[in-house]
Design an enzyme around this catalytic site. Structure first.
Site, PDB file in Angstrom:
ATOM      1  CB  THR A  12      -0.949  -0.037   1.226  1.00 31.18           C
ATOM      2  OG1 THR A  12      -1.853  -1.121   1.027  1.00 31.18           O
ATOM      3  CG2 THR A  12      -1.728   1.236   1.401  1.00 31.18           C
ATOM      4  CB  SER A  54       2.722  -8.318   0.945  1.00 25.48           C
ATOM      5  OG  SER A  54       1.614  -8.138   1.784  1.00 25.48           O
ATOM      6  CB  THR A  87       0.784  -3.963   6.317  1.00 20.10           C
ATOM      7  OG1 THR A  87      -0.516  -3.932   5.727  1.00 20.10           O
ATOM      8  CG2 THR A  87       1.413  -2.582   6.269  1.00 20.10           C
TER       9      THR A  87
HETATM   10  N1  ASP Z   1      -2.453  -4.707   0.139  1.00 17.31           N
HETATM   11  C1  ASP Z   1      -1.346  -4.354   0.924  1.00 17.31           C
HETATM   12  C2  ASP Z   1      -0.235  -5.384   0.882  1.00 17.31           C
HETATM   13  O1  ASP Z   1       0.458  -5.402  -0.095  1.00 17.31           O
HETATM   14  C3  ASP Z   1      -1.694  -4.031   2.304  1.00 17.31           C
HETATM   15  C4  ASP Z   1      -0.716  -3.080   2.853  1.00 17.31           C
HETATM   16  O2  ASP Z   1       0.365  -2.889   2.343  1.00 17.31           O
HETATM   17  O3  ASP Z   1      -1.081  -2.475   3.887  1.00 17.31           O
HETATM   18  O4  ASP Z   1      -0.031  -6.147   1.782  1.00 17.31           O
END
Ligand code: ASP
Length: 331
Positions: A12, A54, A87
């Site tokens: 994100t 991720s 995250t």
């Molecule tokens: N969709 C995101 C990820 O790549 C979530 C984030 O980064 O907060 O995990």
């Protein structure tokens, strides 16, 4: 003057709202991300490893991030490494790096809960805090950490606890290692780090969460598909329904490592009961136990241990090596 390597992998923190897709998508380059850092920031070396959510990472992607981090950690001119990351699975990557990247160079993972196009985007502040932690001499030898919301969390304990909050990363039962306050980095605690030399983790390791009355079909299926390790997020401090026992027994007899973690969000597995299916039964059957790691982290550690060990005896010996030299049995 400290030099910090910034490796970007997506998440994100590198996303913006795309009106055509009706949601946030990867958009920011490594240069866009680091452009927000203020004058006076340490000298940076940058590398875009990938730009993915991720949840799209394969285990091969995780190992590639590990290889790039290890390469930068071996550079004597680099005093710290920051890795931007989604995250959702950050807690697994940070623990893999903590277990497998040798050396004293700190590895600091950061990200964001709000995209770059949202009001109050937290990415720039998190990145700046992470750079300061990576550059701090106090961070040397601490291994891999997560820095978000001005808190510094140890790889072993940190977990994503909330789907939306910017304070999502917590270390339940333990608390953070330290904090970033203004331009100061405070790290009052030092957690000894565990390094397991491994040339490639074993990928055939599954995680199964138990729920009341659930049958053992998922475990049977994992065995049929050739799993080499299984982590069970068991009930409470490590109990399973009695009807799981024959399948667990079959797995161990076939040389599959069975690790028992807990589905509780904090606390360790524990032996307290004499009834069938309790911790004691599982220990007598030859199960291994998670040393306070949640299910996803126990899976990472089992993958690394299986990748490092030659046979089942070595798997048990490596697994049971106390990851915390500060911990001792009460007399
Ligand atoms: N969709 C995101 C990820 O790549 C979530 C984030 O980064 O907060 O995990």
């Amino acid at each position: 003057m400290a030099k910090v390597a910034v490796l970007t992998t997506g998440g994100t923190v590198a996303m913006r709202h795309d009106p055509a897709r009706g949601g946030a998508v990867p958009a920011l380059s490594t240069a866009d991300l680091t452009a927000v850092l203020p004058p006076g920031a340490p000298e940076l070396a940058v590398e875009e490893v990938c730009n993915l959510p991720s949840s799209h990472f394969t285990l091969g992607d995780l190992w590639h991030i590990r290889e790039r981090a290890a390469a930068w950690a071996a550079d004597p001119e680099v005093s710290g490494i920051v890795i931007t990351h989604g995250t959702d699975t950050m807690e697994e990557t940070v623990y893999l790096l903590d277990l497998t990247v040798p050396g004293e160079t700190p590895l600091v993972l950061t990200g964001a809960m709000r995209t770059a196009s949202e009001v109050g985007a937290d990415g720039p502040a998190n990145l700046w805090a992470a750079v300061r932690v990576a550059a701090s001499p106090r961070s040397r030898g601490l291994g891999a950490m997560v820095v978000l919301n001005d808190e510094i969390h140890a790889a072993r304990f940190v977990t994503k606890t909330d789907t939306l909050s910017t304070a999502t990363f917590q270390s339940p039962g333990w608390g953070p290692l330290g904090r970033v306050e203004g331009d100061q980095v405070h790290i009052p605690w030092r957690l000894p780090r565990e390094l397991i030399p491994c040339s490639r983790p074993e990928e055939r390791v599954v995680l199964i969460k138990l729920a009341v009355g659930m049958g053992a079909e998922l475990l049977e299926d994992a065995l049929a598909r050739g799993a080499r390790g299984v982590v069970l997020e068991a009930l409470g401090a490590s109990r399973v329904p009695p009807w799981w026992l024959p399948v667990i027994e079959r797995a161990i007899a076939a040389g599959v490592a069975v690790v028992i973690a807990s589905r509780c969000p904090s606390g360790r597995v524990w032996d307290a009961y004499g009834y069938v299916g309790s911790h004691r039964t599982l220990r007598e059957m030859g199960c291994l136990f998670s040393p306070g790691l949640n299910g996803p982290k126990a899976r990472i550690r089992l993958m690394v241990v299986l990748g490092a060990a030659q046979d089942t005896a070595e798997v048990a010996a490596l697994w049971n090596k106390n990851p915390d030299p500060g911990e001792h049995e009460c007399p």
